[in-house]
Design a protein around this motif. Structure first.
Motif, PDB file in Angstrom:
ATOM      1  N   SER A  96       1.107   0.568   1.935  1.00  0.00           N
ATOM      2  CA  SER A  96       0.189   1.627   1.597  1.00  0.00           C
ATOM      3  C   SER A  96       0.593   2.895   2.032  1.00  0.00           C
ATOM      4  O   SER A  96       0.635   3.877   1.308  1.00  0.00           O
ATOM      5  CB  SER A  96      -1.115   1.199   2.386  1.00  0.00           C
ATOM      6  OG  SER A  96      -1.601  -0.043   1.951  1.00  0.00           O
ATOM      7  N   TYR A  97       1.562   2.803   3.157  1.00  0.00           N
ATOM      8  CA  TYR A  97       1.886   4.151   3.674  1.00  0.00           C
ATOM      9  C   TYR A  97       3.127   4.457   2.806  1.00  0.00           C
ATOM     10  O   TYR A  97       3.174   5.783   2.547  1.00  0.00           O
ATOM     11  CB  TYR A  97       2.405   4.150   4.991  1.00  0.00           C
ATOM     12  CG  TYR A  97       2.624   5.538   5.864  1.00  0.00           C
ATOM     13  CD1 TYR A  97       1.658   6.104   6.450  1.00  0.00           C
ATOM     14  CD2 TYR A  97       3.748   6.053   5.590  1.00  0.00           C
ATOM     15  CE1 TYR A  97       2.049   7.165   7.373  1.00  0.00           C
ATOM     16  CE2 TYR A  97       4.098   7.434   6.449  1.00  0.00           C
ATOM     17  CZ  TYR A  97       3.132   7.735   7.059  1.00  0.00           C
ATOM     18  OH  TYR A  97       3.323   9.076   7.854  1.00  0.00           O
ATOM     19  N   ILE A 100       1.141   5.883  -0.611  1.00  0.00           N
ATOM     20  CA  ILE A 100       0.248   7.141  -0.516  1.00  0.00           C
ATOM     21  C   ILE A 100       0.859   8.135   0.267  1.00  0.00           C
ATOM     22  O   ILE A 100       0.465   9.455  -0.275  1.00  0.00           O
ATOM     23  CB  ILE A 100      -1.083   6.449   0.271  1.00  0.00           C
ATOM     24  CG1 ILE A 100      -1.662   5.417  -0.256  1.00  0.00           C
ATOM     25  CG2 ILE A 100      -2.043   7.818   0.447  1.00  0.00           C
ATOM     26  CD1 ILE A 100      -2.201   5.584  -1.528  1.00  0.00           C
ATOM     27  N   THR A 109       8.976   0.424  -2.931  1.00  0.00           N
ATOM     28  CA  THR A 109       7.873  -0.104  -2.014  1.00  0.00           C
ATOM     29  C   THR A 109       8.242  -1.621  -1.535  1.00  0.00           C
ATOM     30  O   THR A 109       8.358  -2.258  -0.398  1.00  0.00           O
ATOM     31  CB  THR A 109       6.544   0.072  -2.361  1.00  0.00           C
ATOM     32  OG1 THR A 109       6.300   1.588  -2.510  1.00  0.00           O
ATOM     33  CG2 THR A 109       5.524  -0.690  -1.145  1.00  0.00           C
ATOM     34  N   SER A 158      -7.454   3.362   8.521  1.00  0.00           N
ATOM     35  CA  SER A 158      -7.002   2.924   7.274  1.00  0.00           C
ATOM     36  C   SER A 158      -6.396   3.727   6.461  1.00  0.00           C
ATOM     37  O   SER A 158      -6.705   5.194   6.109  1.00  0.00           O
ATOM     38  CB  SER A 158      -8.203   2.237   6.424  1.00  0.00           C
ATOM     39  OG  SER A 158      -8.677   1.087   7.305  1.00  0.00           O
ATOM     40  N   SER A 160      -5.713   4.922   2.495  1.00  0.00           N
ATOM     41  CA  SER A 160      -6.300   5.099   0.878  1.00  0.00           C
ATOM     42  C   SER A 160      -5.921   6.548   0.361  1.00  0.00           C
ATOM     43  O   SER A 160      -5.556   7.321   1.124  1.00  0.00           O
ATOM     44  CB  SER A 160      -7.975   4.925   0.919  1.00  0.00           C
ATOM     45  OG  SER A 160      -8.621   6.004   1.738  1.00  0.00           O
ATOM     46  N   TYR A 175      -1.658   4.145  -5.274  1.00  0.00           N
ATOM     47  CA  TYR A 175      -0.832   2.865  -5.460  1.00  0.00           C
ATOM     48  C   TYR A 175      -0.258   2.761  -7.009  1.00  0.00           C
ATOM     49  O   TYR A 175      -1.200   3.164  -7.705  1.00  0.00           O
ATOM     50  CB  TYR A 175      -2.049   1.911  -5.366  1.00  0.00           C
ATOM     51  CG  TYR A 175      -2.222   1.300  -4.076  1.00  0.00           C
ATOM     52  CD1 TYR A 175      -1.386   0.287  -3.605  1.00  0.00           C
ATOM     53  CD2 TYR A 175      -2.907   1.820  -2.890  1.00  0.00           C
ATOM     54  CE1 TYR A 175      -1.326  -0.300  -2.192  1.00  0.00           C
ATOM     55  CE2 TYR A 175      -2.884   1.491  -1.527  1.00  0.00           C
ATOM     56  CZ  TYR A 175      -2.172   0.105  -1.230  1.00  0.00           C
ATOM     57  OH  TYR A 175      -2.441  -0.351  -0.047  1.00  0.00           O
ATOM     58  N   ALA A 258      -2.106  -6.199   0.225  1.00  0.00           N
ATOM     59  CA  ALA A 258      -2.047  -4.717  -0.271  1.00  0.00           C
ATOM     60  C   ALA A 258      -2.387  -4.773  -1.907  1.00  0.00           C
ATOM     61  O   ALA A 258      -3.403  -3.796  -1.907  1.00  0.00           O
ATOM     62  CB  ALA A 258      -0.913  -4.159   0.019  1.00  0.00           C
ATOM     63  N   ARG A 263      -5.827  -0.830  -0.561  1.00  0.00           N
ATOM     64  CA  ARG A 263      -5.647   0.192   0.456  1.00  0.00           C
ATOM     65  C   ARG A 263      -5.149  -0.346   1.840  1.00  0.00           C
ATOM     66  O   ARG A 263      -5.022  -1.705   1.837  1.00  0.00           O
ATOM     67  CB  ARG A 263      -7.064   0.404   0.699  1.00  0.00           C
ATOM     68  CG  ARG A 263      -8.226  -0.624   1.310  1.00  0.00           C
ATOM     69  CD  ARG A 263      -9.518  -0.255   1.404  1.00  0.00           C
ATOM     70  NE  ARG A 263      -9.914   1.267   2.094  1.00  0.00           N
ATOM     71  CZ  ARG A 263     -10.266   1.085   3.507  1.00  0.00           C
ATOM     72  NH1 ARG A 263     -10.549  -0.189   3.983  1.00  0.00           N
ATOM     73  NH2 ARG A 263     -10.454   2.304   3.987  1.00  0.00           N
ATOM     74  N   GLY A 264      -4.637   0.415   2.694  1.00  0.00           N
ATOM     75  CA  GLY A 264      -4.295  -0.194   4.106  1.00  0.00           C
ATOM     76  C   GLY A 264      -5.158  -0.367   4.818  1.00  0.00           C
ATOM     77  O   GLY A 264      -5.611   0.626   5.863  1.00  0.00           O
TER      78      GLY A 264
END
Length: 344
Positions: A96-97, A100, A109, A158, A160, A175, A258, A263-264
């Motif tokens: 996610s990081y 995003i 990724t 989290s 997003s 994403y 994920a 979202r993380g």
């Protein structure tokens, strides 16, 4: 009058019918319980046996089966990887990081997250093989380390789209739609991609562990490390291999989570470790093998998934699910080991 040498020997008595029945029950205990559960849930709720619900069960257990396979590989060498849940959760946050905040695409990724899982496996192996820290202590420490580490970049929040970073800026990434297909798409509109991914992982690991020299050496290391070493096996390298595989599989599980959630979520891996361990232990009962095996782990994951799905469809209180899982696990192990001890 005939001499003793002329006597015809009596035919050897075959296994007693009770013993034969015990063998059948012991070797097929998990399948008997699984069939009973499916029949019971279908009678109580006919929608349970529908193809959509069955695919939903398989999709739900895909991550548990993948992580459980990693635990199984670590158990094959006499270890026990307790960090798989934390690795999966950290992989969710890392993926996610990367997308995003760093605005990476799927082709950067995914390799990045897989490398992260493999690196954690290498660190676990270093602690266990080089520093000689007991495997459960080393991987437990890694679990706590990763559980805290994954919260630091976002201050416990989290991840997003639109995430507000610590410097006050807004993350502009999102994403990758291709990444989301890993967890949300289906082949032919029926079989979810995570299910196919689990099948590929299971087949590859089954062939590796059951039909290759490396697999035999893995089990030899877990069975008697000294004997395996004296036979010429590099037990240190085998342990490194097993923990790297375990860490990589955990990161694959995190990628699937994920891609499914989008979202993380900081709580995404809260129950994965326990479910993966349960699947691995249930796998001991499959076909009476009484040892780690990938096929049994997948069956164990499906078993847990069927149980939880059926309880949910029957509106059973959520707080009873862990108790029921524990009770069934005890029953399956008792049927396998208890009957075996009674036989001997």
């Amino acid at each position: 009058m005939t001499s003793d040498s002329d006597a015809v020997p009596a035919p050897a008595a075959g296994p007693h019918p009770v013993h034969r029945l015990g063998d059948v029950v012991r070797n097929g205990a998990i399948f008997i319980l699984l069939a009973a559960l499916m029949i019971g849930f279908t009678l109580a709720q006919p929608a349970f046996i529908g193809i959509n619900n069955l695919m939903s069960i398989l999709q739900a257990v895909a991550v548990v089966a993948i992580l459980g396979a990693g635990v199984t590989i670590s158990m094959a060498v006499g270890g026990f990887d307790l960090s798989v849940g934390a690795v999966a959760a950290s992989s969710v946050m890392a993926a996610s990081y990367a997308m995003i905040v760093w605005r990476f695409g799927v082709f950067v990724t995914v390799p990045l997250v897989l490398a992260f899982g493999a690196a954690v496996g290498l660190i676990n192996a270093f602690l266990i093989v080089r520093l000689r820290i007991p495997d459960m202590l080393a991987t437990l420490a890694m679990m706590f380390l990763l559980t805290g580490l994954q919260l630091i970049p976002t201050a416990g929040r989290s991840i997003s789209a639109g995430l507000i970073l610590e410097d006050g800026s807004t993350a502009l990434g999102k994403y990758d739609p291709l990444f989301l297909t890993i967890g949300r798409s289906s082949v032919g509109g029926v079989i979810p991609v995570p299910v196919l991914l689990t099948l590929v992982v299971a087949v590859v690991l089954y062939v590796l562990t059951e039909h290759t020299r490396v697999g035999r050496l893995l089990f030899a290391t877990g069975g008697n490390e000294l004997a395996a070493r004296l036979a010429g096996a590099s037990t240190a390298r085998l342990k490194v291999l097993s923990y790297v595989i375990s860490g990589t599989l955990a990161s694959i599980g995190g990628i699937v989570v994920a891609a499914r959630v989008g979202r993380g979520d900081v709580s995404s891996g809260s129950s994965l470790m326990m479910d993966a361990v349960a699947a691995s232990l249930i796998g001991f009962t499959v076909l009476g093998l009484r040892r780690p095996n990938v096929f049994g782990t997948v069956v164990g994951a499906v078993f847990v998934g069927v149980l939880l799905n059926g309880l949910t469809m029957l509106n059973a209180p959520y707080y009873t699910q862990d108790f029921v899982k524990g009770a069934v696990l005890v029953g399956a192990l008792a049927m396998t080991y208890g009957l075996g001890r009674a036989r001997t």
